[in-house]
Design a protein around this motif. Structure first.
Motif, mmCIF file in Angstrom:
data_model
loop_
_atom_site.group_PDB
_atom_site.id
_atom_site.type_symbol
_atom_site.label_atom_id
_atom_site.label_comp_id
_atom_site.label_asym_id
_atom_site.label_seq_id
_atom_site.Cartn_x
_atom_site.Cartn_y
_atom_site.Cartn_z
ATOM 1 N N ASN A 161 0.838 -1.199 0.000
ATOM 2 C CA ASN A 161 0.000 0.000 0.000
ATOM 3 C C ASN A 161 0.873 1.249 0.000
ATOM 4 O OD1 ASN A 161 -1.603 2.235 1.632
ATOM 5 N ND2 ASN A 161 -3.047 0.978 0.511
ATOM 6 N N GLY A 162 0.806 1.968 -1.108
ATOM 7 C CA GLY A 162 1.659 3.147 -1.269
ATOM 8 C C GLY A 162 1.302 4.279 -0.326
ATOM 9 N N THR A 163 0.025 4.413 -0.020
ATOM 10 C CA THR A 163 -0.396 5.476 0.898
ATOM 11 C C THR A 163 0.265 5.285 2.255
ATOM 12 O OG1 THR A 163 -2.537 5.467 -0.215
ATOM 13 C CG2 THR A 163 -2.423 6.591 1.895
ATOM 14 N N CYS A 164 0.155 4.074 2.791
ATOM 15 C CA CYS A 164 0.749 3.812 4.101
ATOM 16 C C CYS A 164 2.263 3.950 4.044
ATOM 17 C CB CYS A 164 0.385 2.403 4.583
ATOM 18 S SG CYS A 164 -1.337 2.266 5.061
ATOM 19 N N ASN A 165 2.851 3.512 2.958
ATOM 20 C CA ASN A 165 4.304 3.601 2.903
ATOM 21 C C ASN A 165 4.768 5.049 2.799
ATOM 22 O OD1 ASN A 165 6.568 1.660 2.972
ATOM 23 N ND2 ASN A 165 7.223 2.828 1.172
ATOM 24 N N TYR A 166 3.998 5.825 2.078
ATOM 25 C CA TYR A 166 4.319 7.245 2.024
ATOM 26 C C TYR A 166 4.244 7.854 3.417
ATOM 27 C CZ TYR A 166 4.011 12.216 1.059
ATOM 28 O OH TYR A 166 4.229 13.568 1.070
ATOM 29 N N ILE A 167 3.164 7.585 4.127
ATOM 30 C CA ILE A 167 2.977 8.181 5.458
ATOM 31 C C ILE A 167 4.090 7.725 6.404
ATOM 32 C CG2 ILE A 167 1.479 8.192 7.490
ATOM 33 C CD1 ILE A 167 -0.911 8.098 5.534
ATOM 34 N N LEU A 168 4.384 6.422 6.427
ATOM 35 C CA LEU A 168 5.403 5.922 7.364
ATOM 36 C C LEU A 168 6.787 6.462 7.024
ATOM 37 C CD1 LEU A 168 4.297 2.189 7.804
ATOM 38 C CD2 LEU A 168 4.189 3.999 9.529
ATOM 39 N N SER A 169 7.127 6.476 5.730
ATOM 40 C CA SER A 169 8.480 6.940 5.407
ATOM 41 C C SER A 169 8.592 8.453 5.590
ATOM 42 C CB SER A 169 8.923 6.475 4.014
ATOM 43 O OG SER A 169 8.060 6.927 3.011
ATOM 44 N N GLU A 170 7.476 9.181 5.448
ATOM 45 C CA GLU A 170 7.517 10.614 5.726
ATOM 46 C C GLU A 170 7.570 10.886 7.234
ATOM 47 O OE1 GLU A 170 8.583 11.991 2.744
ATOM 48 O OE2 GLU A 170 7.417 13.693 3.481
ATOM 49 N N MET A 171 6.892 10.053 8.026
ATOM 50 C CA MET A 171 7.004 10.182 9.484
ATOM 51 C C MET A 171 8.464 9.992 9.895
ATOM 52 S SD MET A 171 3.626 8.061 10.810
ATOM 53 C CE MET A 171 3.983 8.141 12.586
ATOM 54 N N GLU A 172 9.082 9.017 9.270
ATOM 55 C CA GLU A 172 10.499 8.719 9.533
ATOM 56 C C GLU A 172 11.386 9.906 9.168
ATOM 57 O OE1 GLU A 172 11.219 4.847 7.812
ATOM 58 O OE2 GLU A 172 13.171 5.568 7.139
ATOM 59 N N ASP A 203 -6.877 -2.573 1.903
ATOM 60 C CA ASP A 203 -6.387 -2.598 0.524
ATOM 61 C C ASP A 203 -5.192 -3.556 0.395
ATOM 62 O OD1 ASP A 203 -6.027 -1.200 -2.245
ATOM 63 O OD2 ASP A 203 -4.063 -1.037 -1.278
ATOM 64 N N ALA A 204 -4.249 -3.466 1.323
ATOM 65 C CA ALA A 204 -3.103 -4.382 1.300
ATOM 66 C C ALA A 204 -3.561 -5.819 1.490
ATOM 67 C CB ALA A 204 -2.094 -3.985 2.383
ATOM 68 N N ALA A 205 -4.590 -6.011 2.317
ATOM 69 C CA ALA A 205 -5.104 -7.365 2.558
ATOM 70 C C ALA A 205 -5.698 -7.968 1.290
ATOM 71 C CB ALA A 205 -6.137 -7.343 3.685
ATOM 72 N N HIS A 206 -6.408 -7.152 0.534
ATOM 73 C CA HIS A 206 -6.927 -7.636 -0.756
ATOM 74 C C HIS A 206 -5.789 -8.167 -1.624
ATOM 75 C CE1 HIS A 206 -10.633 -4.758 -0.423
ATOM 76 N NE2 HIS A 206 -10.979 -5.994 -0.065
ATOM 77 N N ALA A 282 14.592 0.050 2.345
ATOM 78 C CA ALA A 282 14.981 1.123 1.437
ATOM 79 C C ALA A 282 13.801 1.623 0.605
ATOM 80 C CB ALA A 282 16.102 0.643 0.510
ATOM 81 N N VAL A 283 12.640 1.002 0.758
ATOM 82 C CA VAL A 283 11.479 1.391 -0.050
ATOM 83 C C VAL A 283 10.770 2.562 0.626
ATOM 84 C CG1 VAL A 283 9.306 0.625 -1.050
ATOM 85 C CG2 VAL A 283 11.226 -0.975 -0.865
ATOM 86 N N ALA A 284 10.898 3.728 0.028
ATOM 87 C CA ALA A 284 10.303 4.932 0.615
ATOM 88 C C ALA A 284 9.260 5.508 -0.337
ATOM 89 C CB ALA A 284 11.395 5.965 0.897
ATOM 90 N N GLY A 285 8.397 6.344 0.196
ATOM 91 C CA GLY A 285 7.394 7.002 -0.632
ATOM 92 C C GLY A 285 6.318 6.034 -1.084
ATOM 93 N N PRO A 286 5.526 6.455 -2.082
ATOM 94 C CA PRO A 286 4.363 5.657 -2.473
ATOM 95 C C PRO A 286 4.727 4.484 -3.364
ATOM 96 C CG PRO A 286 4.483 7.602 -3.818
ATOM 97 C CD PRO A 286 5.629 7.708 -2.853
ATOM 98 N N THR A 287 5.793 3.791 -3.003
ATOM 99 C CA THR A 287 6.284 2.676 -3.805
ATOM 100 C C THR A 287 5.794 1.355 -3.209
ATOM 101 O OG1 THR A 287 8.230 3.973 -4.348
ATOM 102 C CG2 THR A 287 8.438 1.614 -4.627
ATOM 103 N N ASN A 288 5.636 0.363 -4.060
ATOM 104 C CA ASN A 288 5.311 -0.985 -3.600
ATOM 105 C C ASN A 288 6.499 -1.895 -3.859
ATOM 106 O OD1 ASN A 288 1.726 -1.614 -4.111
ATOM 107 N ND2 ASN A 288 2.780 0.026 -3.071
#
Lengths: 435, 435
Positions: A161-172, A203-206, A282-288
């Motif tokens: 899920n790119g949204t969550c990854n964006y949020i987590l890596s931006e929090m970081e 969404d990730a679960a799907h 190393a995966v940051a931002g809205p990347t999967n």
């Protein structure tokens, strides 16, 4: 050159328009690769009058989706309407019933109804394809179904899920809290106005359920994916994790346990601690990114844009090219009637390490209470950090990392602490991703 | 269930034995995915008497490869003999001539003769497949040919040689010099006794030429891949790069320039500086990783084991499963007669940044001489580091990073300095990988 592959397209949102633009922009490349033209014949969307910034006059507008699915001048129906049930599902059934190939980017529908649709497709001998339903532009459905086909896959996991990854890596990156970064994601268009499906891990679960089906040759079992979102992750957790050598990512993990007589399948979406040397860190931002571990190939990693009009259109059109080339393999890698029915695993059996964070009142005896509960539940503590007060309210964070052990012991420890007046909020448990 | 796919296997080295073991171990998985059994019928190798630690009695031993290719009970010939010409090529021609499918892991042969073989395969209407020839177990041939098929690919690059990547990442980790780490790689089995092909970039060049052919739909042009190995990279270069925020990797890059009337293709294998945030920077050890940039999908990354019996067998058997399923697409993504003949690009036209390292005598005026040459060649210097003496001999390293500019200017500067008594060795130029 063979006859064109004639396509009916339902859904003219950003992805639908992206598909039209892609087919136009890359027309000659695609024709050379597909061996024939990919031609959109008919289109459909809810609102005909809306200006979509693109000339739609070359295509026949069809108001009735059912009628579109049955048109004699259509070979493949492309569904970009969305929603697990409702019009998308009606269209899918109608298209397959009419003997048309069917391509979709609809993860919710495939997670819930993919098996039934695959049965219908097999019955009619037509292709059903959904590369774009998992991890946007990354060809991971193909990677598992064909690229890794020689392997018994033991574990599939990834950032789905790119949204969550964006949020987590931006929090970081910024040290900000969840709420602020969610708003930033919404402003940048990485999160929807109602972000529930993304943030809570649905969404990730799907996507995970679909990947597990393909990778393990098993019946898709979305109902047994346990999803926990990222809403409880605090800036302080990220700092603690960092000091221990980890980053936090929302990871979907499906693992197959063949040690018992009946193999079992564990499917979870959870915020996890990922060691800094791991490729997912190393995966940051809205990347999967998706990792598949096979018994001969070892670890394969597929990474790219997990969403967006261009990447999703790329995956959709790859499916169309496959169909144009004559691909007619089983959607879930083996014929639907041969898919294994895997029993869901008891998560308590998982052997692993966990990060556990407590928010407690700053008063004597709290640490003793927590560590006693750990001892009584046979949870062995590898490291423990208690940091001074975060806030004025007297709330203190206690974070620990456990030694490897059965997850049921951690659950038992939390049970023992449940209702304790020392805790100001429910503890947050995050598994540590095994290398 | 359909008839078995009957295979003749030539070459019983580690990969050949790996294929036999894979087909045995994963038999039921493969049958379900392929829809039929994959059955080795006949085998061949140079030395029949050698003990390979595996029971070969179920297979018919054939001494004559030509005869093997022509057997009536064989559908596909699998070549794991190696070598760009000689027996491997003879076998390939004989197999295709006899109307058999042909699968190989032979990158040298495909880089040199892939087009001719693809023509022959097309003429006979039989499949030719070589997933294992590029990046071992990673399904990147499929990823480009099918997964990214909807895109115009603009650039393909990656870490294509595990030996070099092991050596460079170990140099980075330990601070040791090239020679020591080469010996370590040889001891660990990551480098051959004669490592020339790996170390000098020839192996990576073979793979790059094949990837470029598939990705760009172009005629494979191995002769125009300019390869520079890693033998000149020193521990000090790695330290300098690190202080500037980079790691050093041997990167194969193929990029298409469509700005001119006639598109041109630049193909190079070079040690490069890779920014620490780039996914390739995180690739350590004998791992391979390939990035493809498409005009809709953006950046796709495929990563995994680039060599070894298990991963290579996984790729070989994936090809066999594809054939068993009826895949018969063009080996280089478009029919061989439609592949573009791309003119080789003039590397001087490349616009980019470079790292340049000089080894100089420690005496007055040397820096002035170097910087004057840069000025006269219109190379703009972004940063320059001169470190004190490395050795007792009075040799000093001067490392610089240029601003973005045409590579021909850097070449001109080096020409101006050529033969200068100030330089104790030829300078080392490493491009900085563009994000």
């Amino acid at each position: 050159m063979a006859e064109p592959l004639r396509i009916a397209l339902a859904g003219l949102g950003t992805v639908g328009i992206g598909v039209i633009e892609l087919l136009e922009t890359n027309r000659s490349t695609i024709e050379r690769r597909a061996g024939r033209e990919l031609q959109i014949v008919a289109i459909n969307a809810r609102d005909r009058s809306r200006d979509r910034g693109i000339d739609l006059s070359p295509y026949i507008w069809v108001d009735d989706m059912q009628a579109m699915a049955e048109r004699g001048d259509v070979d493949v129906v492309l569904e970009l309407v969305g929603g697990s049930d409702g019009p998308a599902l009606t269209l899918a059934r109608a298209a397959l019933d009419a003997g048309k190939g069917f391509v979709t980017a609809n993860k919710a529908m495939i997670a819930h109804h993919g098996l039934a649709l695959a049965e219908q497709a097999a019955l009619r001998g037509v292709p059903l394809k959904f590369e774009a339903a998992v991890a946007g532009g990354i060809p991971v459905v193909k990677g598992l179904r064909e690229g890794a086909a020689a392997n018994r896959i033991e574990r599939i996991y990834g950032i789905l899920n790119g949204t969550c990854n964006y949020i987590l890596s931006e929090m970081e990156r910024t040290g900000a809290d969840f709420g602020d970064m969610l708003r930033a994601a919404q402003e940048k268009g990485y999160a929807e106005a109602d972000p529930t499906f993304d943030i809570e891990g649905v969404d990730a679960a799907h996507k995970l359920a679909i990947l597990a089906g393909i990778g393990f040759g098993a019946r898709v079992d979305f109902d047994h994916v346990a999803a926990t979102g990222i809403g409880e992750v605090r800036a302080a957790d990220i700092t603690q994790a960092e000091s221990l050598g980890y980053v936090i990512r929302l990871v979907g993990i499906a693992s197959l346990d063949r040690s018992e007589k009946r193999p079992t399948l564990l499917q979870r979406v959870r915020p996890c601690l990922v060691g800094r040397g791991h490729p997912l860190a190393a995966v940051a931002g809205p990347t999967n990114a998706v990792v598949a571990e096979g018994n001969f190939v070892g670890r394969l990693l597929f990474q790219g844009a997990g969403a967006g009009a261009g990447p999703t259109a790329s995956a959709v059109v790859a499916d169309l090219i496959d169909i144009a080339r004559g691909d007619s393999g089983a959607p879930f890698s083996v014929p639907v009637e041969q898919l294994e029915q895997l029993a869901p695993a008891d998560p308590g059996n998982r052997i692993g390490r966990d990060y556990i964070r407590f928010t407690v009142n700053d008063r004597p005896g709290v640490l003793a209470e927590i560590t006693a509960a750990m001892r009584d539940a046979e949870v062995s503590i590898e490291s423990l950090i208690q940091r001074g007060r975060d806030h004025e309210g007297g709330e203190v964070l206690v974070a620990m990392v456990t030694h490897e052990g059965p997850e049921r012991c951690v659950a038992k420890a939390l049970d023992l602490l449940d209702g304790s007046p020392s805790l100001t909020a429910p503890p947050l448990v995050m598994p540590i991703l095994k290398d």
